[in-house]
Design a protein around this motif. Structure first.
Motif, PDB file in Angstrom:
ATOM      1  N   LEU A  47      45.524  37.696  34.886  1.00 16.29           N
ATOM      2  CA  LEU A  47      46.447  38.446  35.750  1.00 16.29           C
ATOM      3  C   LEU A  47      46.343  39.943  35.477  1.00 16.29           C
ATOM      4  O   LEU A  47      46.381  40.761  36.405  1.00 16.29           O
ATOM      5  CB  LEU A  47      47.885  37.975  35.539  1.00 16.29           C
ATOM      6  N   ALA A  48      46.200  40.310  34.214  1.00 18.53           N
ATOM      7  CA  ALA A  48      46.112  41.731  33.856  1.00 18.53           C
ATOM      8  C   ALA A  48      44.829  42.367  34.398  1.00 18.53           C
ATOM      9  O   ALA A  48      44.784  43.586  34.619  1.00 18.53           O
ATOM     10  CB  ALA A  48      46.174  41.888  32.342  1.00 18.53           C
ATOM     11  N   GLU A  49      43.793  41.564  34.626  1.00 14.68           N
ATOM     12  CA  GLU A  49      42.523  42.077  35.148  1.00 14.68           C
ATOM     13  C   GLU A  49      42.570  42.340  36.657  1.00 14.68           C
ATOM     14  O   GLU A  49      41.704  43.035  37.186  1.00 14.68           O
ATOM     15  CB  GLU A  49      41.401  41.068  34.867  1.00 14.68           C
ATOM     16  N   LEU A  50      43.544  41.798  37.335  1.00 16.25           N
ATOM     17  CA  LEU A  50      43.623  41.912  38.797  1.00 16.25           C
ATOM     18  C   LEU A  50      44.051  43.311  39.216  1.00 16.25           C
ATOM     19  O   LEU A  50      44.803  43.985  38.507  1.00 16.25           O
ATOM     20  CB  LEU A  50      44.633  40.905  39.348  1.00 16.25           C
ATOM     21  N   GLU A  72      46.347  45.956  41.083  1.00 18.49           N
ATOM     22  CA  GLU A  72      47.816  45.980  41.101  1.00 18.49           C
ATOM     23  C   GLU A  72      48.405  45.227  42.291  1.00 18.49           C
ATOM     24  O   GLU A  72      49.305  44.406  42.125  1.00 18.49           O
ATOM     25  CB  GLU A  72      48.320  47.430  41.093  1.00 18.49           C
ATOM     26  N   THR A  82      47.092  42.876  44.204  1.00 21.70           N
ATOM     27  CA  THR A  82      46.783  41.447  44.125  1.00 21.70           C
ATOM     28  C   THR A  82      47.693  40.770  43.098  1.00 21.70           C
ATOM     29  O   THR A  82      48.276  39.710  43.360  1.00 21.70           O
ATOM     30  CB  THR A  82      45.299  41.235  43.735  1.00 21.70           C
ATOM     31  N   ARG A  83      47.801  41.400  41.918  1.00 22.29           N
ATOM     32  CA  ARG A  83      48.658  40.840  40.865  1.00 22.29           C
ATOM     33  C   ARG A  83      50.105  40.784  41.330  1.00 22.29           C
ATOM     34  O   ARG A  83      50.782  39.772  41.171  1.00 22.29           O
ATOM     35  CB  ARG A  83      48.547  41.678  39.592  1.00 22.29           C
ATOM     36  N   ARG A  84      50.575  41.837  41.938  1.00 21.76           N
ATOM     37  CA  ARG A  84      51.982  41.896  42.375  1.00 21.76           C
ATOM     38  C   ARG A  84      52.251  40.859  43.471  1.00 21.76           C
ATOM     39  O   ARG A  84      53.279  40.187  43.437  1.00 21.76           O
ATOM     40  CB  ARG A  84      52.299  43.308  42.894  1.00 21.76           C
ATOM     41  N   GLU A 110      52.396  37.456  41.721  1.00 19.76           N
ATOM     42  CA  GLU A 110      53.616  37.298  40.923  1.00 19.76           C
ATOM     43  C   GLU A 110      54.842  37.090  41.808  1.00 19.76           C
ATOM     44  O   GLU A 110      55.689  36.242  41.505  1.00 19.76           O
ATOM     45  CB  GLU A 110      53.823  38.527  40.026  1.00 19.76           C
ATOM     46  N   ALA A 156      43.772  36.021  43.839  1.00 17.33           N
ATOM     47  CA  ALA A 156      44.350  35.877  42.498  1.00 17.33           C
ATOM     48  C   ALA A 156      44.106  34.469  41.959  1.00 17.33           C
ATOM     49  O   ALA A 156      43.704  34.296  40.800  1.00 17.33           O
ATOM     50  CB  ALA A 156      45.845  36.184  42.534  1.00 17.33           C
ATOM     51  N   HIS A 197      40.458  34.103  40.957  1.00 17.49           N
ATOM     52  CA  HIS A 197      40.167  34.837  39.726  1.00 17.49           C
ATOM     53  C   HIS A 197      40.697  34.076  38.505  1.00 17.49           C
ATOM     54  O   HIS A 197      39.982  33.930  37.505  1.00 17.49           O
ATOM     55  CB  HIS A 197      40.783  36.248  39.797  1.00 17.49           C
ATOM     56  N   ILE A 198      41.925  33.603  38.588  1.00 12.97           N
ATOM     57  CA  ILE A 198      42.515  32.844  37.471  1.00 12.97           C
ATOM     58  C   ILE A 198      41.731  31.557  37.241  1.00 12.97           C
ATOM     59  O   ILE A 198      41.411  31.207  36.091  1.00 12.97           O
ATOM     60  CB  ILE A 198      44.004  32.553  37.744  1.00 12.97           C
TER      61      ILE A 198
END
Length: 167
Positions: A114-117, A119, A121-123, A126, A156, A159-160
């Motif tokens: 998640l930290a690699e995504l 901003e 995409t991660r948001r 989440e 996301a 990626h995960i």
């Protein structure tokens, strides 16, 4: 020793199992002890100095001794008959240590992924998965279209999944 155990098994195994059944053992236990008899003779054959003229009698004696040992052990054990609910009550519902370690590793890899995504995409991920917002709500929150939010959430997930595929 020079015995042909395969031939002796074919010839006497059924009779030995029946003899053990007559001693009060279940069919399964008699079958197990019959096999144990031949394993015992294979692993520990009679001494060369011991005059064994009747291999069948020797096998029956070994089987009888094994059944006596089995019955002695059975008497020492405390037996408790449990209904399925009683059995379920004594089971430990907590996960094993291996599962705990595996899950912690998986969680750490997920957090790192998640930290690699990027901003956005991660948001989007989440908000949708962790805060349980609908795609429409995430789209309004981030000022994006629904299809763009779907694409970000999908990216996301991919990626995960890629990061967790080695675990």
């Amino acid at each position: 020793m020079g015995w042909d155990l395969a031939a002796l098994f074919k010839q006497h195994a059924k009779d030995i199992a029946q003899a053990l059944r007559r001693r009060g053992l279940t069919a399964d236990m008699a079958a197990d002890l019959t096999q144990d008899t031949f394993v015992r003779v294979l692993v520990s054959p009679p001494a060369e100095s011991a005059p064994v003229n009747n291999p069948a009698a020797y096998l029956f004696r070994v089987a009888r001794n094994l059944s006596i040992d089995h019955l002695r052990r059975e008497r020492l054990l405390n037996r408790v008959d449990l209904c399925p609910d009683g059995f379920a009550a004594i089971l430990d519902p907590s996960p094993s240590q291996e599962i705990v370690v595996y899950d912690r590793q998986k969680l750490a890899l997920t957090a790192a992924a998640l930290a690699e995504l990027p901003e956005k995409t991660r948001r989007a991920f989440e908000l949708h998965r962790m805060e349980e917002m609908t795609v429409a709500e995430v789209a309004a929150e981030l000022g994006l279209s629904r299809s763009r939010v779907w694409a970000l959430v999908r990216d996301a997930y991919e990626h995960i999944d890629l990061r967790l595929s080695g675990l």
